[in-house]
Design an enzyme around this catalytic site. Sequence first.
Site, mmCIF file in Angstrom:
data_model
loop_
_atom_site.group_PDB
_atom_site.id
_atom_site.type_symbol
_atom_site.label_atom_id
_atom_site.label_comp_id
_atom_site.label_asym_id
_atom_site.label_seq_id
_atom_site.Cartn_x
_atom_site.Cartn_y
_atom_site.Cartn_z
ATOM 1 N N HIS A 210 5.673 -6.019 -0.633
ATOM 2 C CA HIS A 210 6.059 -7.377 -0.253
ATOM 3 C C HIS A 210 7.053 -7.874 -1.300
ATOM 4 O O HIS A 210 6.971 -9.005 -1.765
ATOM 5 C CB HIS A 210 4.832 -8.291 -0.205
ATOM 6 C CG HIS A 210 3.797 -7.875 0.796
ATOM 7 N ND1 HIS A 210 2.489 -8.283 0.738
ATOM 8 C CD2 HIS A 210 3.891 -7.087 1.889
ATOM 9 C CE1 HIS A 210 1.816 -7.757 1.755
ATOM 10 N NE2 HIS A 210 2.646 -7.020 2.463
ATOM 11 N N HIS B 243 4.748 0.720 0.927
ATOM 12 C CA HIS B 243 4.909 -0.577 1.596
ATOM 13 C C HIS B 243 4.760 -1.685 0.556
ATOM 14 O O HIS B 243 3.772 -1.737 -0.168
ATOM 15 C CB HIS B 243 3.846 -0.719 2.688
ATOM 16 C CG HIS B 243 3.716 -2.119 3.218
ATOM 17 N ND1 HIS B 243 4.804 -2.854 3.638
ATOM 18 C CD2 HIS B 243 2.638 -2.907 3.393
ATOM 19 C CE1 HIS B 243 4.388 -4.044 4.040
ATOM 20 N NE2 HIS B 243 3.080 -4.112 3.892
ATOM 21 N N ASN C 85 0.841 -1.203 0.000
ATOM 22 C CA ASN C 85 0.000 0.000 0.000
ATOM 23 C C ASN C 85 0.871 1.246 0.000
ATOM 24 O O ASN C 85 2.082 1.152 0.247
ATOM 25 C CB ASN C 85 -0.959 0.004 1.202
ATOM 26 C CG ASN C 85 -0.290 -0.541 2.441
ATOM 27 O OD1 ASN C 85 0.588 0.105 3.007
ATOM 28 N ND2 ASN C 85 -0.661 -1.756 2.828
ATOM 29 N N GLY D 34 -7.566 -3.994 -0.181
ATOM 30 C CA GLY D 34 -7.954 -5.178 -0.953
ATOM 31 C C GLY D 34 -8.340 -4.963 -2.404
ATOM 32 O O GLY D 34 -8.957 -5.838 -3.004
ATOM 33 N N SER E 236 -5.556 -1.697 5.155
ATOM 34 C CA SER E 236 -5.553 -2.264 6.514
ATOM 35 C C SER E 236 -4.305 -1.845 7.296
ATOM 36 O O SER E 236 -4.242 -2.017 8.505
ATOM 37 C CB SER E 236 -5.632 -3.790 6.444
ATOM 38 O OG SER E 236 -4.608 -4.287 5.600
ATOM 39 N N GLU E 237 -3.297 -1.297 6.591
ATOM 40 C CA GLU E 237 -2.079 -0.856 7.274
ATOM 41 C C GLU E 237 -2.062 0.645 7.535
ATOM 42 O O GLU E 237 -1.015 1.217 7.847
ATOM 43 C CB GLU E 237 -0.830 -1.259 6.476
ATOM 44 C CG GLU E 237 -0.643 -2.750 6.309
ATOM 45 C CD GLU E 237 -0.376 -3.507 7.615
ATOM 46 O OE1 GLU E 237 -0.561 -2.910 8.707
ATOM 47 O OE2 GLU E 237 0.014 -4.684 7.530
HETATM 48 ZN ZN LIG Z 1 1.926 -5.843 4.003
#
Ligand SMILES: [Zn+2]
Length: 219
Positions: free
Chosen positions: A95, A93, A27, A44, A73-74
């Site tokens: 992954h 952010h 995000n 999402g 959600s973060e």
């Molecule tokens: Zn994450």
Amino acid sequence: MIQDREELLHYGREMIARRLTTGSGGNLSVCARAEKRILVTPSGMEYLSMTPADMVACDDRGTVVEGGRRPSSELGFHVALYRHRADIGAIVHTHSVYATTLACLHREIPPVHYLVGFAGHKVPLAPYATFGTPALADAIIGTIGSSNAILLANHGLVAVGPDLKSAFNVAEEIELVARIYYQTLLVGDPKILSADQMDEVLLKFKDYGRQPAAGESGK
Ligand SMILES: [Zn+2]
């Protein structure tokens, strides 16, 4: 703020294009401190199907003030980081695979290559906490110091900067360094730069990012 919405969408799509994440993973946010507004990607949703209108505007405590979507959600750690460090104007952010691999090994990234300087002297590792929880925000705040990047154990990477372009560049450069560090570990014994050598790099980075003012030679 329409420009910010478009910029968020642009860099969200860049995260996919440059393989820093997949689908709806990760995000991004930007913070307009004067207006006490944070604009963040929605929860999402796939970056490729988002529009600028899907971005969610919040106040500086993370309460949604505009937008029909749920925020990432973060959002909690984004809010905490903006409150913790006045120099942060944007957060990315990811992954991304190699940074996350090291985060799953609970290894921070030492200055194995001078590009670690995009983060600072090293990339620290925040202890594990469940995604989307205040405990994760606490782990990040307790570890980040003055770094522009931090690994989240068993999770991923957070990069910060004064604006989205800078934060995105940090995320991309640190992913490259993470890959190099991982590969050097596979072959043998990576040679780590000293604190003095990194001081010199950081000094040059400062100069490199500075445009000569009128009247300066520009050397
Ligand atoms: Zn994450």
